[in-house]
Write an enzyme that holds these catalytic residues in place. Sequence first.
Site, PDB file in Angstrom:
ATOM      1  CG  HIS A 110       3.355   0.800   3.466  1.00  0.00           C
ATOM      2  ND1 HIS A 110       2.173   1.496   3.455  1.00  0.00           N
ATOM      3  CD2 HIS A 110       3.037  -0.457   3.855  1.00  0.00           C
ATOM      4  CE1 HIS A 110       1.187   0.692   3.822  1.00  0.00           C
ATOM      5  NE2 HIS A 110       1.672  -0.497   4.063  1.00  0.00           N
ATOM      6  CB  CYS A 140      25.401  -8.347  -6.321  1.00  0.00           C
ATOM      7  SG  CYS A 140      24.042  -7.582  -7.240  1.00  0.00           S
TER       8      CYS A 140
HETATM    9  C1  LIG Z   1      -6.270  -0.828  -1.750  1.00  0.00           C
HETATM   10  C2  LIG Z   1      -6.419  -1.893  -0.689  1.00  0.00           C
HETATM   11  C3  LIG Z   1      -7.776  -2.539  -0.694  1.00  0.00           C
HETATM   12  N1  LIG Z   1      -5.373  -2.942  -0.922  1.00  0.00           N
HETATM   13  C4  LIG Z   1      -4.740  -3.484   0.160  1.00  0.00           C
HETATM   14  O1  LIG Z   1      -4.978  -3.174   1.314  1.00  0.00           O
HETATM   15  C5  LIG Z   1      -3.706  -4.513  -0.163  1.00  0.00           C
HETATM   16  C6  LIG Z   1      -4.240  -5.932   0.138  1.00  0.00           C
HETATM   17  C7  LIG Z   1      -5.452  -6.193  -0.620  1.00  0.00           C
HETATM   18  C8  LIG Z   1      -5.538  -6.477  -1.920  1.00  0.00           C
HETATM   19  N2  LIG Z   1      -6.863  -6.652  -2.235  1.00  0.00           N
HETATM   20  C9  LIG Z   1      -7.588  -6.475  -1.155  1.00  0.00           C
HETATM   21  C10 LIG Z   1      -8.983  -6.544  -0.967  1.00  0.00           C
HETATM   22  C11 LIG Z   1      -9.482  -6.323   0.290  1.00  0.00           C
HETATM   23  C12 LIG Z   1      -8.586  -6.036   1.372  1.00  0.00           C
HETATM   24  C13 LIG Z   1      -7.183  -5.959   1.174  1.00  0.00           C
HETATM   25  C14 LIG Z   1      -6.718  -6.181  -0.099  1.00  0.00           C
HETATM   26  N3  LIG Z   1      -2.565  -4.374   0.719  1.00  0.00           N
HETATM   27  C15 LIG Z   1      -1.350  -4.815   0.276  1.00  0.00           C
HETATM   28  O2  LIG Z   1      -1.134  -5.247  -0.838  1.00  0.00           O
HETATM   29  C16 LIG Z   1      -0.246  -4.758   1.330  1.00  0.00           C
HETATM   30  C17 LIG Z   1       0.839  -3.741   0.941  1.00  0.00           C
HETATM   31  C18 LIG Z   1       0.239  -2.379   0.776  1.00  0.00           C
HETATM   32  C19 LIG Z   1       1.347  -1.326   0.660  1.00  0.00           C
HETATM   33  C20 LIG Z   1       1.197  -0.496  -0.593  1.00  0.00           C
HETATM   34  N4  LIG Z   1       2.138   0.631  -0.569  1.00  0.00           N
HETATM   35  C21 LIG Z   1       1.851   1.852  -0.160  1.00  0.00           C
HETATM   36  N5  LIG Z   1       2.786   2.858  -0.099  1.00  0.00           N
HETATM   37  C22 LIG Z   1       4.162   2.618  -0.503  1.00  0.00           C
HETATM   38  C23 LIG Z   1       4.366   2.995  -1.921  1.00  0.00           C
HETATM   39  C24 LIG Z   1       4.121   4.469  -2.167  1.00  0.00           C
HETATM   40  O3  LIG Z   1       3.966   5.252  -1.217  1.00  0.00           O
HETATM   41  O4  LIG Z   1       4.130   4.794  -3.374  1.00  0.00           O
HETATM   42  S1  LIG Z   1       0.218   2.151   0.359  1.00  0.00           S
HETATM   43  C25 LIG Z   1       0.091   3.900   0.427  1.00  0.00           C
HETATM   44  O5  LIG Z   1      -1.280   4.151   0.378  1.00  0.00           O
HETATM   45  C26 LIG Z   1      -1.778   4.218   1.698  1.00  0.00           C
HETATM   46  C27 LIG Z   1      -2.492   5.508   1.767  1.00  0.00           C
HETATM   47  O6  LIG Z   1      -3.196   5.559   2.918  1.00  0.00           O
HETATM   48  P1  LIG Z   1      -3.095   6.848   3.879  1.00  0.00           P
HETATM   49  O7  LIG Z   1      -1.677   7.043   4.280  1.00  0.00           O
HETATM   50  O8  LIG Z   1      -4.136   6.666   4.885  1.00  0.00           O
HETATM   51  O9  LIG Z   1      -3.427   8.085   2.895  1.00  0.00           O
HETATM   52  P2  LIG Z   1      -4.858   8.481   2.279  1.00  0.00           P
HETATM   53  O10 LIG Z   1      -4.576   9.477   1.230  1.00  0.00           O
HETATM   54  O11 LIG Z   1      -5.653   7.279   1.940  1.00  0.00           O
HETATM   55  O12 LIG Z   1      -5.609   9.207   3.511  1.00  0.00           O
HETATM   56  C28 LIG Z   1      -5.067  10.402   4.024  1.00  0.00           C
HETATM   57  C29 LIG Z   1      -5.895  10.736   5.248  1.00  0.00           C
HETATM   58  O13 LIG Z   1      -5.321  11.903   5.846  1.00  0.00           O
HETATM   59  C30 LIG Z   1      -6.335  12.842   6.126  1.00  0.00           C
HETATM   60  N6  LIG Z   1      -5.726  14.172   5.995  1.00  0.00           N
HETATM   61  C31 LIG Z   1      -5.508  14.898   4.856  1.00  0.00           C
HETATM   62  N7  LIG Z   1      -4.898  16.081   5.165  1.00  0.00           N
HETATM   63  C32 LIG Z   1      -4.712  16.070   6.532  1.00  0.00           C
HETATM   64  C33 LIG Z   1      -4.156  17.003   7.464  1.00  0.00           C
HETATM   65  N8  LIG Z   1      -3.660  18.178   7.070  1.00  0.00           N
HETATM   66  N9  LIG Z   1      -4.140  16.671   8.774  1.00  0.00           N
HETATM   67  C34 LIG Z   1      -4.679  15.470   9.212  1.00  0.00           C
HETATM   68  N10 LIG Z   1      -5.211  14.535   8.366  1.00  0.00           N
HETATM   69  C35 LIG Z   1      -5.234  14.856   7.049  1.00  0.00           C
HETATM   70  C36 LIG Z   1      -7.459  12.580   5.122  1.00  0.00           C
HETATM   71  O14 LIG Z   1      -8.676  12.929   5.728  1.00  0.00           O
HETATM   72  C37 LIG Z   1      -7.354  11.051   4.923  1.00  0.00           C
HETATM   73  O15 LIG Z   1      -8.170  10.357   5.868  1.00  0.00           O
HETATM   74  C38 LIG Z   1      -0.632   4.247   2.655  1.00  0.00           C
HETATM   75  O16 LIG Z   1      -0.515   2.987   3.235  1.00  0.00           O
HETATM   76  C39 LIG Z   1       0.549   4.513   1.729  1.00  0.00           C
HETATM   77  O17 LIG Z   1       1.727   3.957   2.211  1.00  0.00           O
HETATM   78  N11 LIG Z   1       0.384  -6.037   1.448  1.00  0.00           N
HETATM   79  C40 LIG Z   1      -0.303  -7.103   1.951  1.00  0.00           C
HETATM   80  O18 LIG Z   1      -1.474  -7.044   2.276  1.00  0.00           O
HETATM   81  O19 LIG Z   1       0.495  -8.227   2.088  1.00  0.00           O
HETATM   82  C41 LIG Z   1      -0.142  -9.396   2.687  1.00  0.00           C
HETATM   83  C42 LIG Z   1       0.116  -9.366   4.177  1.00  0.00           C
HETATM   84  C43 LIG Z   1      -0.901  -9.003   5.059  1.00  0.00           C
HETATM   85  C44 LIG Z   1      -0.657  -9.033   6.446  1.00  0.00           C
HETATM   86  C45 LIG Z   1       0.574  -9.349   6.962  1.00  0.00           C
HETATM   87  C46 LIG Z   1       1.591  -9.680   6.051  1.00  0.00           C
HETATM   88  C47 LIG Z   1       1.342  -9.668   4.662  1.00  0.00           C
END
Ligand SMILES: CC(C)NC(=O)[C@H](Cc1c[nH]c2ccccc12)NC(=O)[C@H](CCCC/N=C(/NCCC(=O)O)S[C@H]1O[C@H](COP(=O)(O)OP(=O)(O)OC[C@H]2O[C@@H](n3cnc4c(N)ncnc43)[C@H](O)[C@@H]2O)[C@@H](O)[C@H]1O)NC(=O)OCc1ccccc1
Length: 230
Positions: A110, A140
């Site tokens: 990402h 550029c």
């Molecule tokens: C919301 C979701 C439904 N949307 C998507 O998935 C979409 C696709 C989509 C759209 N509509 C849909 C409908 C259904 C399904 C999919 C989609 N995806 C995209 O658009 C992606 C692009 C998505 C990228 C977006 N950018 C990020 N980040 C960068 C920017 C920025 O950071 O600002 S996403 C961002 O959020 C995501 C967050 O997830 P996590 O890292 O898991 O964090 P989260 O807070 O959710 O969870 C934290 C976890 O840690 C745990 N935790 C907390 N503390 C601790 C601790 N102390 N120790 C251990 N664990 C801990 C918690 O319990 C918890 O479980 C990360 O990916 C992060 O990078 N592109 C794409 O699909 O292109 C095509 C393609 C597909 C295949 C192959 C080629 C092309």
Amino acid sequence: MKPSLVILTGAGISAESGLGTFRDADGVWSKFDWRQLATPEGFANDPVAVHGFYNARRQGLVAAAPHAAHTALAELETGWRASGGDFLLVTQNIDDLHERAGSRALIHMHGELFKARCGACGTVTDCRTDLSIADACTACGREGRMRPHVVWFGEIPLGMEEIFPALETATHFAAIGTSGTVWPAAGFAEAAKIAGARTWELSLEAGEGGHFFDVTDYGPASETVPRWAR
Ligand SMILES: CC(C)NC(=O)[C@H](Cc1c[nH]c2ccccc12)NC(=O)[C@H](CCCC/N=C(/NCCC(=O)O)S[C@H]1O[C@H](COP(=O)(O)OP(=O)(O)OC[C@H]2O[C@@H](n3cnc4c(N)ncnc43)[C@H](O)[C@@H]2O)[C@@H](O)[C@H]1O)NC(=O)OCc1ccccc1
């Protein structure tokens, strides 16, 4: 079969370094709207707000430091490769804490907060200070097209041409600190399972893809990861 370990990390591995997660109660997306700040449309509509959002996170990252979980993965990489195994660390995180801990075989699927990209020529440059729409591209010369080198929703993730083959030949897979809600990363555990890999989930609680994991260990990454990597 040559041992091949693929690890996927998410925001949870950097939580204890003081970097917010996204979906937890006090997560980033509980305070900010990802449609306005993490989509190409949001950037086109209000680039000043988007730059402000990433500039603040970049300043926060300068002050952060890796912890025991990041270090344990860097040491595991060294040991695993020394014993002839293949190793790949894929992170959804845009922070550089894995590198600072010594990880090398690493893909930021990402993007990276300490990099900027020109929307006109695509040149990627290091960026450790605030970015603004006034900035010009050093390659550029175009002004107003610099953006954070991160992957926004609706954009293609980076390194997929390397990640998918590694998943298809994985013998071991672990997901660490990720909720498994964002695709395509959310599908990696299943892909590794289909490839016959043994799979682990290390997080505070079960993520979306829970049923694809053979072994789970729930707790803070600073405790679960060194225990798993030992
Ligand atoms: C919301 C979701 C439904 N949307 C998507 O998935 C979409 C696709 C989509 C759209 N509509 C849909 C409908 C259904 C399904 C999919 C989609 N995806 C995209 O658009 C992606 C692009 C998505 C990228 C977006 N950018 C990020 N980040 C960068 C920017 C920025 O950071 O600002 S996403 C961002 O959020 C995501 C967050 O997830 P996590 O890292 O898991 O964090 P989260 O807070 O959710 O969870 C934290 C976890 O840690 C745990 N935790 C907390 N503390 C601790 C601790 N102390 N120790 C251990 N664990 C801990 C918690 O319990 C918890 O479980 C990360 O990916 C992060 O990078 N592109 C794409 O699909 O292109 C095509 C393609 C597909 C295949 C192959 C080629 C092309």
